[in-house]
Design a protein around this motif. Structure first.
Motif, short mmCIF file in Angstrom:
data_model
loop_
_atom_site.label_atom_id
_atom_site.label_comp_id
_atom_site.label_asym_id
_atom_site.label_seq_id
_atom_site.Cartn_x
_atom_site.Cartn_y
_atom_site.Cartn_z
N LEU A 254 -64.40 18.29 92.64
CA LEU A 254 -64.99 16.89 93.18
C LEU A 254 -65.28 15.94 91.97
O LEU A 254 -65.57 14.79 92.28
CB LEU A 254 -66.30 17.21 93.97
CG LEU A 254 -66.37 18.17 95.06
CD1 LEU A 254 -67.74 18.36 95.53
CD2 LEU A 254 -65.61 17.32 96.32
N SER A 255 -64.81 16.15 90.89
CA SER A 255 -65.00 15.20 89.73
C SER A 255 -63.92 14.02 89.74
O SER A 255 -63.02 14.00 90.53
CB SER A 255 -64.50 15.97 88.53
OG SER A 255 -64.38 15.08 87.53
N ARG A 256 -64.66 12.92 89.43
CA ARG A 256 -64.09 11.64 89.60
C ARG A 256 -63.08 11.39 88.63
O ARG A 256 -62.27 10.52 88.71
CB ARG A 256 -65.10 10.34 89.86
CG ARG A 256 -65.79 10.25 91.10
CD ARG A 256 -66.86 9.44 90.83
NE ARG A 256 -67.96 9.71 89.93
CZ ARG A 256 -68.76 10.69 90.15
NH1 ARG A 256 -68.85 11.25 91.22
NH2 ARG A 256 -69.70 10.84 89.09
N GLU A 257 -62.85 12.42 87.81
CA GLU A 257 -61.68 12.13 86.79
C GLU A 257 -60.16 12.11 87.40
O GLU A 257 -59.32 11.77 87.14
CB GLU A 257 -61.70 13.26 85.51
CG GLU A 257 -62.99 13.03 84.70
CD GLU A 257 -63.02 14.49 83.68
OE1 GLU A 257 -62.19 14.57 83.26
OE2 GLU A 257 -64.28 14.87 83.80
N GLY A 258 -60.19 12.92 88.72
CA GLY A 258 -59.12 12.82 89.27
C GLY A 258 -58.45 11.63 89.82
O GLY A 258 -57.51 11.55 90.41
N TYR A 259 -59.58 10.73 89.99
CA TYR A 259 -59.19 9.37 90.56
C TYR A 259 -58.39 8.44 89.52
O TYR A 259 -57.56 7.51 89.89
CB TYR A 259 -60.41 8.61 90.99
CG TYR A 259 -61.41 9.16 91.96
CD1 TYR A 259 -60.82 10.44 92.64
CD2 TYR A 259 -62.55 8.64 92.40
CE1 TYR A 259 -61.52 11.24 93.74
CE2 TYR A 259 -63.62 9.39 93.35
CZ TYR A 259 -62.94 10.50 93.90
OH TYR A 259 -63.64 11.07 94.94
N VAL A 260 -58.31 8.85 88.23
CA VAL A 260 -57.82 8.22 87.23
C VAL A 260 -56.32 7.83 87.44
O VAL A 260 -55.84 6.44 87.49
CB VAL A 260 -57.96 8.56 85.67
CG1 VAL A 260 -57.15 8.08 85.00
CG2 VAL A 260 -59.31 8.71 85.59
N PRO A 261 -55.43 8.89 88.19
CA PRO A 261 -54.06 8.47 88.36
C PRO A 261 -53.98 7.26 89.44
O PRO A 261 -53.16 6.74 89.35
CB PRO A 261 -53.70 9.90 88.76
CG PRO A 261 -54.31 10.89 87.93
CD PRO A 261 -55.72 10.24 88.04
N VAL A 262 -54.90 7.48 90.28
CA VAL A 262 -54.78 6.53 91.29
C VAL A 262 -55.06 5.09 90.87
O VAL A 262 -54.54 3.95 91.03
CB VAL A 262 -55.89 6.91 92.44
CG1 VAL A 262 -55.85 5.69 93.63
CG2 VAL A 262 -55.50 8.28 93.10
N LEU A 263 -56.08 5.04 89.94
CA LEU A 263 -56.26 3.67 89.58
C LEU A 263 -55.14 3.32 88.34
O LEU A 263 -54.89 2.09 88.68
CB LEU A 263 -57.50 3.94 88.47
CG LEU A 263 -57.87 2.87 87.53
CD1 LEU A 263 -58.41 1.60 88.44
CD2 LEU A 263 -59.01 3.11 86.66
N VAL A 264 -54.65 4.15 87.67
CA VAL A 264 -53.37 3.68 86.93
C VAL A 264 -52.30 2.97 87.80
O VAL A 264 -51.56 1.87 87.43
CB VAL A 264 -53.09 4.97 85.97
CG1 VAL A 264 -51.81 4.41 85.31
CG2 VAL A 264 -54.15 5.08 84.85
N LYS A 265 -52.10 3.63 88.85
CA LYS A 265 -50.88 3.33 89.63
C LYS A 265 -51.27 2.07 90.38
O LYS A 265 -50.55 1.05 90.56
CB LYS A 265 -50.61 4.48 90.68
CG LYS A 265 -50.05 5.56 90.30
CD LYS A 265 -49.88 6.85 91.09
CE LYS A 265 -49.47 8.12 90.55
NZ LYS A 265 -49.43 9.06 91.26
N GLN A 266 -52.37 1.88 90.67
CA GLN A 266 -52.83 0.60 91.11
C GLN A 266 -52.82 -0.51 90.02
O GLN A 266 -52.20 -1.88 90.37
CB GLN A 266 -54.65 0.51 91.39
CG GLN A 266 -54.74 1.25 92.81
CD GLN A 266 -54.90 0.29 94.01
OE1 GLN A 266 -53.64 -0.25 94.42
NE2 GLN A 266 -55.75 -0.12 94.47
N LEU A 267 -53.06 -0.40 88.83
CA LEU A 267 -52.91 -1.58 87.82
C LEU A 267 -51.28 -1.82 87.54
O LEU A 267 -51.11 -2.89 87.63
CB LEU A 267 -53.48 -0.75 86.45
CG LEU A 267 -54.81 -0.33 86.47
CD1 LEU A 267 -55.44 0.22 84.89
CD2 LEU A 267 -56.00 -1.70 86.84
N VAL A 268 -50.52 -0.74 87.60
CA VAL A 268 -49.10 -0.68 87.50
C VAL A 268 -48.53 -1.66 88.77
O VAL A 268 -47.76 -2.52 88.58
CB VAL A 268 -48.45 0.29 87.34
CG1 VAL A 268 -46.83 0.15 87.41
CG2 VAL A 268 -48.87 0.96 85.90
N GLU A 269 -49.02 -1.16 89.99
CA GLU A 269 -48.49 -1.82 91.27
C GLU A 269 -48.69 -3.14 91.33
O GLU A 269 -47.85 -4.06 91.52
CB GLU A 269 -49.16 -0.92 92.43
CG GLU A 269 -48.89 -1.73 93.87
CD GLU A 269 -47.35 -1.39 94.31
OE1 GLU A 269 -47.13 -1.88 95.04
OE2 GLU A 269 -47.02 -0.25 93.89
#
Length: 497
Positions: A254-269
């Motif tokens: 349940l750690s939010r560290e797993g959200y980092v890939p989603v964030l990075v893809k948002q920045l690139v998108e």
């Protein structure tokens, strides 16, 4: 009298070891349990078992650098026994070093880390430091371990589940246990309470006698890391994030560290090329930063053409968010130039701060109390067009978040679905006190779903009340966040690309 009793006890232990070298001594002075039989020895081999018996006998009889010193015998009887147990762990670590298995050395040292420092003699500390130096000079995986790499496959024949069923985490552990049981209605499960064992090594020594085909857990991160480092070679789904998982180990968290890939893809998108990341000194914030830097580095290596012009800047919050954002936008440089010019012309000037113009987005890994300040401060520095993404280092309470809703401005928040559901329920006055326990029940059910989907490569996603779960080609599971727009009391879902 105490001295003679302790000497008598040590003599009895020595006699027991010589009489039966297959007896292991636990921290509980009356708990004796057989270890694995000699025909099932691991890579240490039979000759190592003999050396163990010799080493333990020497430790108990006081032949290794004066174990029975006056300082040792002055300890209470129960602490003398615990020191003997620590000495056994240390001997096993040294034998693992001789056999060239760094992961076993690391696991034994992890178990020693839980021992009261007062029980570690100066001589033992020197030996521990020697082992730590050995680990620093050794590869993370030995050639032998690399050759023994196993695939991550689900075997339902004998499933072991490791959870905290007593102690401070028992409410969470019992809720997860119920969820897992419901997820395996027709399967016999063997549950182990991680809190009743002094170390994961002790638990593994007991558990491996049943020859498990799959392991779920542990939940607590320290215990999960130690189990991984023990190199059990049993496919395992850990319920927390760890470093350097084995080839047959995956993590569901349940750690939010797993959200980092989603964030990075948002920045690139969205082609946000000028990126500033705000972090504070908390461990959770630093862990998110570490995950961001690791994933970004890997992403850049795989996509050099699309990330070549991106610029990443890290801004630490030292005293206040006001000061951190001021440093981030280079406001101090404008103030310095203004002060210098006023001094030269000896006249007070009207001044509008000029902020940096190469900034596209600010990402904050901070608490809600700090995150709510970012967008208003950017607007103050005439950077209202700069986007703000907030990934909380720590989730606020539902009550506090609802109270702060009207203060948020122009912020995209990556939040767990279950938290958003609680926020909405609270706003309607229908939040139940049992809902938090329900989260962990759902987490247990999800763990069962993920385990049973491992062998079916056609399953790439799983629905869950905790959020959609993605399974990649390596069968690693990630619980995806939901993206929300926060502005003047608005709390609305944004569709992720």
């Amino acid at each position: 009298m105490t001295k003679w009793l302790s000497l008598l006890l040590i003599a009895l232990f020595s006699a027991a070891i010589f009489a039966n070298p297959q007896v292991r001594i636990y921290n509980d002075p009356i708990h004796l349990s057989p270890t694995e039989s000699s025909d099932k020895q691991s890579s240490e081999g039979v000759h190592v078992g003999e050396k163990k018996a010799e080493g333990i006998s020497e430790a108990l009889s006081g032949d290794i650098q004066k174990q029975n010193t006056p300082d040792s015998t002055k300890l209470p009887l129960d602490q003398q026994i615990k020191r003997i147990d620590a000495e056994i762990l240390l001997l096993k670590a040294e034998l693992a070093r001789k056999n060239g298995i760094p992961s076993h050395v690391r696991a034994y040292l992890d178990s020693l880390g839980a021992v009261d420092k007062a029980l570690i003699s100066p001589e033992m500390q020197l030996r521990i430091e020697s082992l730590q130096q050995y680990l620093q000079q050794s590869p993370l995986v030995s050639p032998q371990e690399a050759n023994d790499a196993l695939p991550f496959k689900f075997g339902a024949q004998n499933i072991a589940v490791l959870l905290p069923l007593t102690g401070d985490y028992s409410e969470i552990g019992l809720a997860i246990q119920k969820g897992i049981q419901e997820g395996f209605p027709n399967t016999k499960l063997k549950f182990y309470d991680t809190e009743v064992f002094d170390s994961m090594l002790e638990l593994w020594n007991l558990m491996k006698l049943t020859q498990p085909t799959f392991i779920i857990g542990p939940l607590r991160p320290g215990k999960a890391q130690v189990l991984n480092d023990l190199d059990t070679q049993v496919p395992t789904l850990l319920l927390n994030q760890i470093d350097n998982p084995k080839s047959y180990v995956r993590c569901l968290s349940l750690s939010r560290e797993g959200y980092v890939p989603v964030l990075v893809k948002q920045l690139v998108e969205h082609q946000f090329k000028g990126v500033s990341v705000i972090v504070d000194s908390s461990q959770a914030s630093q862990d998110l930063l570490k995950s961001f830097e690791t994933f970004w580095s890997d992403y850049v290596e795989k996509h050099p053409d699309t990330t070549r012009s991106f610029r990443i800047h890290i801004q630490q919050v030292d005293k206040s968010m006001d000061q951190a954002v001021g440093h981030l936008v280079n406001a101090s440089q404008s103030n310095i130039r203004k002060s210098w010019l006023q001094k030269v012309i000896k006249h007070k000037l009207h001044f509008d701060e000029r902020s940096r113009q190469d900034l596209d987005v600010v990402v904050s890994f901070v608490s809600a109390r700090q995150g709510v300040q970012v967008s208003p401060l950017l607007n103050f520095y005439h950077l209202g067009t700069v986007q703000h993404y907030w990934l909380p280092s720590k989730l606020p309470t539902v009550k506090d978040f609802n109270k702060s809703m009207s203060y948020w401005r122009n912020t995209y928040a990556l939040l767990p679905r279950y938290f958003a559901d609680q926020v909405r329920a609270y706003a309607k006055g229908s939040l139940e006190s049992e809902q938090q326990v329900g989260i962990f029940h759902a987490f247990g059910s999800l763990a069962a779903k993920v385990a049973q989907s491992i062998n079916d490569s056609s399953v790439r996603s799983l629905p869950s009340i905790l959020g959609e779960v993605m399974l990649d080609e390596h069968r690693s599971a990630t619980i995806l966040p939901e993206e929300f727009w926060l502005n003047k009391g608005s709390f609305s879902v944004v569709q992720l690309p």
